[in-house]
Write a protein that holds these residues in place. Structure first.
Motif: not given
Length: 254
Positions: A77-88, A136-143
């Protein structure tokens, strides 16, 4: 840190950002790898890449991944969207990580509840397909710390960062240095080759090496050929190709 058993030398070939959209980039390279013989790969699968590639709408691609499993490959599993959709972002440090270093650090800023919800949703996609999943591997390895806490609650066996694999749920660290390119521009590709060549010399005697490939690498002859030639060389040196799960299963418990 846990030690590697014996003197076995191995490599792990890892395909990042696997999705219906990115398969055309990977397809010729995967065919070339298959022609080398039995080289198991770990495919880092994104359930809905950039919120426009839901796996449920791509049955042909899902069948392809099932055939890869039958060949001995692994799906993680590599994230869900592989996109940072969080607040600014808040503050310069967070702005750099989420807007300069990458726009795809999906799990960088999530709290525990948010991370758990997204991880469980990803695992549910794998479950509906009947795919086994250990990693599980986080996108860009950022957790975020919240992501780390969420991972402790799930039946996953490992996660990873650029230089380590971690056995879950206790995050026991195993050294597993990795090569990765930034191939978006000519100067990045030139610098990536210099750094990777230096790392190969530095880690020549390392028990294992990870080759972390991305779709953009496949769009340029210099990066694509680098990975193929490096893989051939490492195999000729006697390194055994393994999936992440197989490699981790061979590591001695601390």
């Amino acid at each position: 840190m846990a030690e590697h058993p014996g003197n076995a030398r191995s490599l792990m070939l890892v395909l990042h950002d696997v999705a219906p959209e990115t398969w055309p980039d990977y397809q010729p390279f995967v065919q070339a790898i298959d022609e080398l013989g039995s080289v198991p790969m770990t495919w880092l699968v994104v359930p809905d890449f950039h919120q426009r590639n839901p796996l449920a709408r791509s049955p042909t691609f899902c069948h392809l991944l099932e055939r890869r499993l039958a060949r001995g490959d692994e799906l993680a599993l590599h994230g869900y969207y592989h996109a940072d959709d969080g607040p600014p972002p808040r503050g310069l440090g967070e702005y750099f990580m989420r807007r300069c270093y990458t726009h795809e650090g999906e799990f960088y800023a999530l709290d525990q509840a948010q991370a758990l919800q997204r991880l469980e949703a990803g695992l549910a996609v794998f479950g509906r397909q009947g795919w086994p999943v250990a990693g599980f591997v986080a996108p860009a390895w950022l957790m975020s710390e919240g992501t780390r806490q969420a991972l402790r609650q799930l039946p996953l066996r490992y996660t990873s960062t650029p230089q380590h694999l971690y056995r879950l749920p206790d995050f026991t660290a195993y050294s597993a240095p990795g090569l990765v390119w930034s191939a978006r521009s000519g100067w990045r590709r030139g610098l990536s080759k210099m750094v990777s060549d230096w790392q190969c010399r530095r880690w020549r005697d390392a028990p294992t090496l990870r080759l972390g490939l991305h779709p953009v690498d496949m769009r340029h002859a210099s990066s694509r050929n680098y990975w193929l030639n490096t893989l051939r060389r490492l195999l000729s040196e006697g390194r055994e190709p393994l999936t992440k799960s197989t490699w981790l299963a061979r590591q001695a418990s601390p």
